[in-house]
Design a protein around this motif. Sequence first.
Motif: not given
Length: 113
Positions: A73-77, A98-113
């Motif tokens: 789900r994480f963007q590369c690079g 859940k905490a990890l995914l929340h932070l990844a969402h805030l950084h906008k480095i995760i794809d929704q899914g």
Amino acid sequence: MKYSESLKKNKDFQKVYSEKKSYANKYLVMYTMKNNTDQNRLGISVSKKVGNSIVRHRLTRLIRESYRLQEERFQCGYDIVVIARVSAKGKDYHEIEKALLHLAHLHKIIDQG
């Protein structure tokens, strides 16, 4: 799917910290930086304030496993540094994930899914 590497060297951690791009929640702090490659590098830091070595290693494993199972789900690079807070001590896998995914969402480095 691209597999991630680990950040191990102190200078690599310092480079990510110097970007000053971080978000935090109750259990974790996450720093990110573009690394201009086609894969992510993950660094995990757990301070001695959190607990003894058994507690710290357990938290490290929980964070690494949470990332590994959600890696596609994480963007590369990106270089990603995750710091565990004292409040993360004793939490189970689902709360850490859940905490990890929340932070990844805030950084906008995760794809929704």
